[in-house]
Design a protein around this motif. Structure first.
Motif, PDB file in Angstrom:
ATOM      1  N   ASP A  31       0.798  -1.172  -0.072  1.00 44.91           N
ATOM      2  CA  ASP A  31      -0.127  -0.010   0.057  1.00 44.91           C
ATOM      3  C   ASP A  31       0.984   1.172  -0.029  1.00 44.91           C
ATOM      4  N   LEU A  36     -10.391   6.238   2.946  1.00 45.24           N
ATOM      5  CA  LEU A  36      -9.164   5.380   3.098  1.00 45.24           C
ATOM      6  C   LEU A  36      -9.139   5.057   4.497  1.00 45.24           C
ATOM      7  N   PRO A  69      -2.070   7.657  -1.205  1.00 43.98           N
ATOM      8  CA  PRO A  69      -2.827   7.657  -2.389  1.00 43.98           C
ATOM      9  C   PRO A  69      -2.434   8.247  -3.814  1.00 43.98           C
ATOM     10  N   LEU A 110      -3.645   3.507   0.116  1.00 43.84           N
ATOM     11  CA  LEU A 110      -4.355   2.683  -0.982  1.00 43.84           C
ATOM     12  C   LEU A 110      -3.602   1.784  -1.537  1.00 43.84           C
TER      13      LEU A 110
END
Length: 172
Positions: free
Chosen positions: A17, A118, A20, A124
């Motif tokens: 991850d 989120l 974003p 993300l």
């Protein structure tokens, strides 16, 4: 329209991850799409869809942990078509599960908008980034003909939507 996960430009691991905007920049780079930072909290890029090229913007709201994705099909609604366009937007938005279409009051630009919450970590995944971009482009492609039918074909919003959905269902 499913976009390929990796074209060899960069390695993207689904287990990793990232912040974003960084994840979206990596995704764009992996596909060879142009992308640039507009500010610390916004990126802008361009993706070719089935009907047109779409400007894609992503805006990160750090305080809320919300990523807003905008996809602009470069369609401006002339003043004399605004009423029909708003009626079409209402009909289209009834069909939507994720995101919605809108029109800027200043300039009449049509856009698709979707916000992702989120969570506390604000991270993300590549699969979520890919899905978000796929959905934005797919929805713009799906309804692009309806906008054209209303704006340039003088169809009623209801007829334009019916014709666009029939055409989309017939494509293989």
């Amino acid at each position: 329209m499913a976009l390929p996960m990796n074209t060899g430009h960069e390695h993207l691991d689904d287990d990793d991850d990232a912040a974003p905007l960084e994840m979206l920049v990596q995704l764009f780079g992996a596909h060879g799409w142009s992308c640039e930072y507009v500010s610390d909290d916004e990126i802008c890029g361009e993706i070719r869809g089935s009907w047109a090229s779409y400007q894609l913007r992503a805006i990160w709201r750090r305080d809320d942990h919300v990523l807003q994705v905008l996809c602009l099909p470069e369609i401006r609604v002339p003043d004399d078509k605004r009423k029909a366009a708003h009626e079409l937007l209402a009909l289209i938005n009834e069909q939507m599960w994720l995101g919605h279409f809108d029109m800027w009051s200043n300039g009449g630009m049509l856009l698709y908008r979707h916000g992702l919450m989120l969570g506390d970590d604000g991270m993300l995944s590549i699969s979520m980034a890919q899905l978000t971009i796929d959905t934005a482009v797919t929805e713009c492609d799906r309804f692009y003909p309806a906008f054209q039918f209303v704006l340039w074909g003088d169809k009623s919003p209801k007829d334009a939507l019916s014709a666009a959905l029939v055409d989309a269902a017939g494509e293989a």
